[in-house]
Scaffold this motif. Structure first.
Motif, mmCIF file in Angstrom:
data_model
loop_
_atom_site.group_PDB
_atom_site.id
_atom_site.type_symbol
_atom_site.label_atom_id
_atom_site.label_comp_id
_atom_site.label_asym_id
_atom_site.label_seq_id
_atom_site.Cartn_x
_atom_site.Cartn_y
_atom_site.Cartn_z
ATOM 1 N N PHE A 1 0.850 -1.177 0.000
ATOM 2 C CA PHE A 1 0.000 0.000 0.000
ATOM 3 C C PHE A 1 0.891 1.234 0.000
ATOM 4 C CE2 PHE A 1 -2.530 -3.268 1.935
ATOM 5 C CZ PHE A 1 -3.784 -3.072 1.406
ATOM 6 N N LYS A 2 0.508 2.224 -0.761
ATOM 7 C CA LYS A 2 1.237 3.484 -0.788
ATOM 8 C C LYS A 2 0.198 4.592 -0.702
ATOM 9 C CE LYS A 2 4.066 4.014 -4.249
ATOM 10 N NZ LYS A 2 4.678 4.373 -5.525
ATOM 11 N N ILE A 3 0.406 5.548 0.180
ATOM 12 C CA ILE A 3 -0.513 6.670 0.308
ATOM 13 C C ILE A 3 0.213 7.931 -0.131
ATOM 14 C CG2 ILE A 3 -1.941 8.023 1.876
ATOM 15 C CD1 ILE A 3 -2.126 5.474 3.619
ATOM 16 N N LEU A 4 -0.379 8.645 -1.067
ATOM 17 C CA LEU A 4 0.213 9.860 -1.594
ATOM 18 C C LEU A 4 -0.682 11.048 -1.279
ATOM 19 C CD1 LEU A 4 0.926 8.545 -5.197
ATOM 20 C CD2 LEU A 4 2.543 8.643 -3.315
ATOM 21 N N ALA A 5 -0.100 12.208 -1.091
ATOM 22 C CA ALA A 5 -0.868 13.449 -1.044
ATOM 23 C C ALA A 5 -0.710 14.079 -2.408
ATOM 24 C CB ALA A 5 -0.340 14.361 0.050
ATOM 25 N N SER A 6 -1.819 14.371 -3.048
ATOM 26 C CA SER A 6 -1.758 14.781 -4.434
ATOM 27 C C SER A 6 -2.724 15.923 -4.684
ATOM 28 C CB SER A 6 -2.134 13.575 -5.298
ATOM 29 O OG SER A 6 -2.368 13.943 -6.619
ATOM 30 N N GLY A 7 -2.313 16.911 -5.479
ATOM 31 C CA GLY A 7 -3.256 17.916 -5.948
ATOM 32 C C GLY A 7 -4.216 17.242 -6.907
ATOM 33 N N PHE A 8 -5.466 17.622 -6.904
ATOM 34 C CA PHE A 8 -6.465 16.926 -7.693
ATOM 35 C C PHE A 8 -7.269 17.923 -8.514
ATOM 36 C CE2 PHE A 8 -9.256 13.726 -8.977
ATOM 37 C CZ PHE A 8 -10.565 14.100 -8.763
ATOM 38 N N SER A 9 -7.376 17.680 -9.786
ATOM 39 C CA SER A 9 -8.145 18.541 -10.668
ATOM 40 C C SER A 9 -9.358 17.763 -11.155
ATOM 41 C CB SER A 9 -7.274 18.963 -11.844
ATOM 42 O OG SER A 9 -8.017 19.725 -12.749
ATOM 43 N N PHE A 10 -10.541 18.355 -11.045
ATOM 44 C CA PHE A 10 -11.765 17.695 -11.465
ATOM 45 C C PHE A 10 -12.439 18.554 -12.517
ATOM 46 C CE2 PHE A 10 -15.091 14.727 -11.179
ATOM 47 C CZ PHE A 10 -16.295 15.409 -11.209
ATOM 48 N N VAL B 1 -5.440 15.857 -1.833
ATOM 49 C CA VAL B 1 -6.321 14.704 -1.770
ATOM 50 C C VAL B 1 -5.472 13.460 -1.550
ATOM 51 C CG1 VAL B 1 -7.943 13.298 -3.107
ATOM 52 C CG2 VAL B 1 -7.989 15.781 -3.317
ATOM 53 N N PRO B 2 -5.772 12.657 -0.514
ATOM 54 C CA PRO B 2 -5.037 11.399 -0.371
ATOM 55 C C PRO B 2 -5.384 10.450 -1.515
ATOM 56 C CG PRO B 2 -6.330 11.878 1.613
ATOM 57 C CD PRO B 2 -6.731 12.854 0.558
ATOM 58 N N VAL B 3 -4.358 9.818 -2.052
ATOM 59 C CA VAL B 3 -4.534 8.793 -3.074
ATOM 60 C C VAL B 3 -3.904 7.523 -2.527
ATOM 61 C CG1 VAL B 3 -4.002 8.073 -5.433
ATOM 62 C CG2 VAL B 3 -4.428 10.491 -4.937
ATOM 63 N N VAL B 4 -4.694 6.486 -2.387
ATOM 64 C CA VAL B 4 -4.192 5.200 -1.904
ATOM 65 C C VAL B 4 -3.950 4.312 -3.111
ATOM 66 C CG1 VAL B 4 -4.691 3.154 -0.504
ATOM 67 C CG2 VAL B 4 -5.487 5.413 0.260
ATOM 68 N N GLU B 5 -2.699 3.874 -3.279
ATOM 69 C CA GLU B 5 -2.350 2.971 -4.367
ATOM 70 C C GLU B 5 -2.114 1.584 -3.785
ATOM 71 O OE1 GLU B 5 0.043 6.195 -7.128
ATOM 72 O OE2 GLU B 5 1.022 4.348 -6.546
ATOM 73 N N VAL B 6 -2.792 0.612 -4.360
ATOM 74 C CA VAL B 6 -2.635 -0.779 -3.919
ATOM 75 C C VAL B 6 -2.047 -1.564 -5.086
ATOM 76 C CG1 VAL B 6 -3.833 -2.854 -3.117
ATOM 77 C CG2 VAL B 6 -4.665 -0.579 -2.428
ATOM 78 N N LYS B 7 -0.898 -2.171 -4.859
ATOM 79 C CA LYS B 7 -0.313 -3.076 -5.847
ATOM 80 C C LYS B 7 -0.367 -4.466 -5.245
ATOM 81 C CE LYS B 7 2.761 0.182 -8.057
ATOM 82 N NZ LYS B 7 4.070 0.384 -8.660
ATOM 83 N N TRP B 8 -0.984 -5.374 -5.964
ATOM 84 C CA TRP B 8 -1.041 -6.743 -5.480
ATOM 85 C C TRP B 8 -1.009 -7.699 -6.658
ATOM 86 C CZ3 TRP B 8 -6.538 -6.936 -2.843
ATOM 87 C CH2 TRP B 8 -7.505 -6.666 -3.766
ATOM 88 N N LEU B 9 -0.790 -8.960 -6.355
ATOM 89 C CA LEU B 9 -0.726 -9.963 -7.410
ATOM 90 C C LEU B 9 -2.078 -10.110 -8.084
ATOM 91 C CD1 LEU B 9 1.454 -12.714 -5.716
ATOM 92 C CD2 LEU B 9 2.142 -11.112 -7.498
ATOM 93 N N GLN C 1 -9.104 9.072 -3.198
ATOM 94 C CA GLN C 1 -9.079 8.225 -4.384
ATOM 95 C C GLN C 1 -8.320 6.949 -4.063
ATOM 96 O OE1 GLN C 1 -7.546 10.176 -7.832
ATOM 97 N NE2 GLN C 1 -9.045 11.818 -7.748
ATOM 98 N N VAL C 2 -8.762 5.840 -4.657
ATOM 99 C CA VAL C 2 -8.094 4.545 -4.499
ATOM 100 C C VAL C 2 -7.787 4.004 -5.894
ATOM 101 C CG1 VAL C 2 -8.323 2.170 -3.672
ATOM 102 C CG2 VAL C 2 -9.280 4.055 -2.326
ATOM 103 N N ILE C 3 -6.563 3.583 -6.085
ATOM 104 C CA ILE C 3 -6.133 2.992 -7.352
ATOM 105 C C ILE C 3 -5.612 1.592 -7.051
ATOM 106 C CG2 ILE C 3 -4.515 3.151 -9.274
ATOM 107 C CD1 ILE C 3 -4.385 6.207 -8.631
ATOM 108 N N ILE C 4 -6.160 0.605 -7.742
ATOM 109 C CA ILE C 4 -5.701 -0.777 -7.583
ATOM 110 C C ILE C 4 -4.964 -1.183 -8.855
ATOM 111 C CG2 ILE C 4 -6.380 -3.189 -7.321
ATOM 112 C CD1 ILE C 4 -8.786 -2.225 -5.730
ATOM 113 N N GLU C 5 -3.770 -1.700 -8.671
ATOM 114 C CA GLU C 5 -2.978 -2.183 -9.812
ATOM 115 C C GLU C 5 -2.717 -3.668 -9.630
ATOM 116 O OE1 GLU C 5 1.357 -1.515 -11.927
ATOM 117 O OE2 GLU C 5 0.653 -0.042 -10.484
ATOM 118 N N LYS D 1 -12.138 -6.695 -5.040
ATOM 119 C CA LYS D 1 -11.629 -5.335 -5.202
ATOM 120 C C LYS D 1 -12.613 -4.319 -4.624
ATOM 121 C CE LYS D 1 -8.984 -6.555 -9.285
ATOM 122 N NZ LYS D 1 -8.805 -6.366 -10.734
ATOM 123 N N LYS D 2 -13.889 -4.546 -4.857
ATOM 124 C CA LYS D 2 -14.924 -3.661 -4.316
ATOM 125 C C LYS D 2 -14.867 -3.632 -2.791
ATOM 126 C CE LYS D 2 -19.893 -3.009 -4.095
ATOM 127 N NZ LYS D 2 -21.214 -3.528 -4.423
#
Length: 79
Positions: free
Chosen positions: A2-11, A20-28, A58-62, A36-37
């Motif tokens: 798991f990686k948590i980033l602080a990121s500027g966010f444009s909508f 905006v915190p962005v949580v990135e999940v990398k898993w097999l 935001q959550v990103i799953i890879e 995933k849900k």
């Protein structure tokens, strides 16, 4: 991992302000849409309990192919 980033966010071209915190999940690879849900819902629940609004997260799953992940000196595909 798991990686948590602080990121500027444009909508839609407009800056929402702040970070905006962005949580990135990398898993097999190999999890289905329901798994995933559940993970996404759990991450949002934890952040909400910490005072972060849903619209500010935001959550990103890879999914990483097993051939691209090394464990104990071997590709995960060989384990």
């Amino acid at each position: 991992m798991f990686k948590i980033l602080a990121s500027g966010f444009s909508f839609k071209g407009k800056k929402k302000g702040g970070f905006v915190p962005v949580v990135e999940v990398k898993w097999l690879e190999g999890r289905n849409a329901e798994q995933k849900k559940k993970l996404i819902e759990g991450i949002f629940r934890v952040f909400e309990e910490s005072g972060v609004k849903k619209e500010n997260l935001q959550v990103i799953i890879e999914d990483v192919p097993k051939t691209n992940w090394g464990m104990d000196g071997k590709p995960a595909s060989e384990k």
